[in-house]
Design an enzyme around this catalytic site. Structure first.
Site, PDB file in Angstrom:
ATOM      1  N   ARG A 233       0.665  -1.120  -0.188  1.00 32.36           N
ATOM      2  CA  ARG A 233       0.368   0.014  -0.126  1.00 32.36           C
ATOM      3  C   ARG A 233       1.079   1.142   0.205  1.00 32.36           C
ATOM      4  O   ARG A 233       2.051   0.897   0.774  1.00 32.36           O
ATOM      5  CB  ARG A 233      -1.547   0.231   1.083  1.00 32.36           C
ATOM      6  CG  ARG A 233      -2.014  -0.839   0.743  1.00 32.36           C
ATOM      7  CD  ARG A 233      -3.211  -0.229   0.024  1.00 32.36           C
ATOM      8  NE  ARG A 233      -3.838  -0.753  -0.457  1.00 32.36           N
ATOM      9  CZ  ARG A 233      -4.530  -1.906  -0.904  1.00 32.36           C
ATOM     10  NH1 ARG A 233      -3.683  -2.458  -1.376  1.00 32.36           N
ATOM     11  NH2 ARG A 233      -5.639  -2.631  -0.811  1.00 32.36           N
ATOM     12  N   GLU A 262      -3.908   7.996  -4.413  1.00 32.47           N
ATOM     13  CA  GLU A 262      -4.022   7.312  -5.754  1.00 32.47           C
ATOM     14  C   GLU A 262      -5.336   7.933  -6.186  1.00 32.47           C
ATOM     15  O   GLU A 262      -6.291   7.829  -6.071  1.00 32.47           O
ATOM     16  CB  GLU A 262      -4.289   5.815  -5.636  1.00 32.47           C
ATOM     17  CG  GLU A 262      -2.846   4.705  -5.488  1.00 32.47           C
ATOM     18  CD  GLU A 262      -2.891   3.692  -5.177  1.00 32.47           C
ATOM     19  OE1 GLU A 262      -3.877   2.825  -5.056  1.00 32.47           O
ATOM     20  OE2 GLU A 262      -1.943   2.750  -4.850  1.00 32.47           O
ATOM     21  N   HIS A 280      -1.481   0.024 -10.412  1.00 32.71           N
ATOM     22  CA  HIS A 280      -2.039  -0.355  -9.119  1.00 32.71           C
ATOM     23  C   HIS A 280      -2.655  -0.993 -10.032  1.00 32.71           C
ATOM     24  O   HIS A 280      -4.087  -1.568  -9.613  1.00 32.71           O
ATOM     25  CB  HIS A 280      -3.247   0.732  -8.224  1.00 32.71           C
ATOM     26  CG  HIS A 280      -3.660  -0.358  -6.761  1.00 32.71           C
ATOM     27  ND1 HIS A 280      -3.520  -0.027  -5.871  1.00 32.71           N
ATOM     28  CD2 HIS A 280      -3.485  -1.834  -6.761  1.00 32.71           C
ATOM     29  CE1 HIS A 280      -3.856  -0.767  -4.802  1.00 32.71           C
ATOM     30  NE2 HIS A 280      -3.792  -2.083  -5.436  1.00 32.71           N
TER      31      HIS A 280
END
Ligand code: NDP
Length: 320
Positions: A233, A262, A280
């Site tokens: 993360r 993000e 991602h």
């Protein structure tokens, strides 16, 4: 029973989750968690389950008086307020294991791309520079002989470690408690691990303890040949400190799949040549995302059929 149950979907979801749930439930879809205010009290009161990819805040839990279960898409469930759910006796499920192989495969690819600069090499070819200017420059770095430290040796971390064994690199790890079932060297602190290795792969969940734990001191300890790979993360890394470390040569390079905010990726990061950046996508293949979608749906179906979820998160109980 044949009773129809209402499931709320706040925000975007994989289409297979919707398709699977439609067979069994009535669906209410809203644009985002915050849009719950537009639903009537009767609709909110009828909601008994939810399927979500991303944010499920306490405010949404509060707005649904008869909510029993939240099926969260993904193994990381930091977007769901599990504390608020647990306080109400609501079960939260995630999608562990079905994505381990995909994420571990992606991690190896990102590691090699970062070290050997394959994305830049391909761009060089596509831009016609091979023929015009000659061979692509040699990559200063290699995977050969690297000492790799894995931050997080859980379901995915272990798959990454096992994939690295045939690469003949040195492997060690840091977690809060050592695993009794592996022979990789254990370090009881992240800083200790960073001092001992030249390559750090982070695959830990977003928690208050992991937040910002890869900081300037850890990066300094990794050293000038240091490479950081983050597939866990974005919150785990002090992102401004990482950008400075990459700019001034405190570490050599980084490969990232996840970011602090993000989908925003700072221009300062994009401007760097010594990074390999993915949006991602670690689990983002059609087969793996389909398996994740099925597990979200199967959890909700199992809950309402048998009162028992398949893969509840540890913070909430498994059965009604
Ligand atoms: P697991 O729960 O199986 O493993 C988590 C690991 O992290 C454990 O080894 C745990 O060990 C360790 N850990 C937890 N907290 C700390 C801490 N404070 N310090 C050091 N180690 C810690 O999770 P998974 O392997 O299934 O997934 C890990 C995470 O990867 C997910 O939570 C998700 O956020 C992320 N992820 C990212 C993806 C992507 O698309 N980029 C895809 C899939 C997952 P211990 O408890 O002993 O500390």
């Amino acid at each position: 029973s044949s009773e129809r149950i209402t499931i709320l979907i706040p925000g975007r979801i994989h289409p297979r989750v919707r398709a699977r749930l439609t067979e069994r439930f009535d669906l209410v879809e809203i644009d985002s968690a915050d849009a719950v205010v537009a639903l009537t009290e009767e609709t909110r009161s009828g909601v008994r389950g939810a399927a979500v990819s991303g944010r499920f805040p306490a405010s949404l839990i509060e707005a649904l008086p008869h909510l029993q279960v939240i099926g969260s898409f993904g193994v990381g469930y930091d977007g769901v307020d599990v504390k608020a759910a647990a306080a109400r006796g609501i079960v939260v499920t995630n999608t562990p294991d079905v994505l381990n192989d995909e994420v571990a495969d992606t991690t190896i690819a990102l590691l090699l791309n970062t070290l050997r600069q394959f994305p830049a090499a391909e761009s060089y070819l596509r831009a016609g520079r091979w023929a015009a200017e000659g061979p692509f420059p040699l990559s200063p770095m290699s995977l050969k002989g690297r000492r790799i430290g894995i931050h997080g040796l859980g379901r995915i971390g272990l798959e990454i470690a096992e994939r690295l064994v045939p690469f003949k690199v040195d492997i060690s790890y840091h977690t809060r408690s050592p695993r009794s079932d592996v022979s990789f060297a254990y370090h009881d602190s992240l800083l200790g691990l960073a001092r001992a290795v030249d390559t750090l792969i982070s695959i830990v969940p977003a928690t208050p303890q992991t937040k910002g734990s890869i900081n300037a001191e850890v990066l300094e300890a990794l050293g000038p040949d240091g490479v950081l790979i983050n597939v866990g993360r974005g919150s785990t890394i002090d992102q401004p400190a990482l950008i400075r470390a990459l700019q001034d040569g405190t570490i050599a390079a980084a490969g990232l799949d996840v970011y602090a905010d993000e989908p925003q990726v700072p221009d300062d990061l994009i401007a760097l040549k010594n990074v390999s950046l993915l949006p991602h996508v670690a689990s983002a293949s059609v087969p793996t995302r389909n398996a994740m979608a099925d597990l979200v749906a199967n959890n909700l179906i199992a809950w309402f059929d048998s009162g028992k979820a398949l893969t509840p998160v540890p913070e909430t109980s498994a059965s009604s």
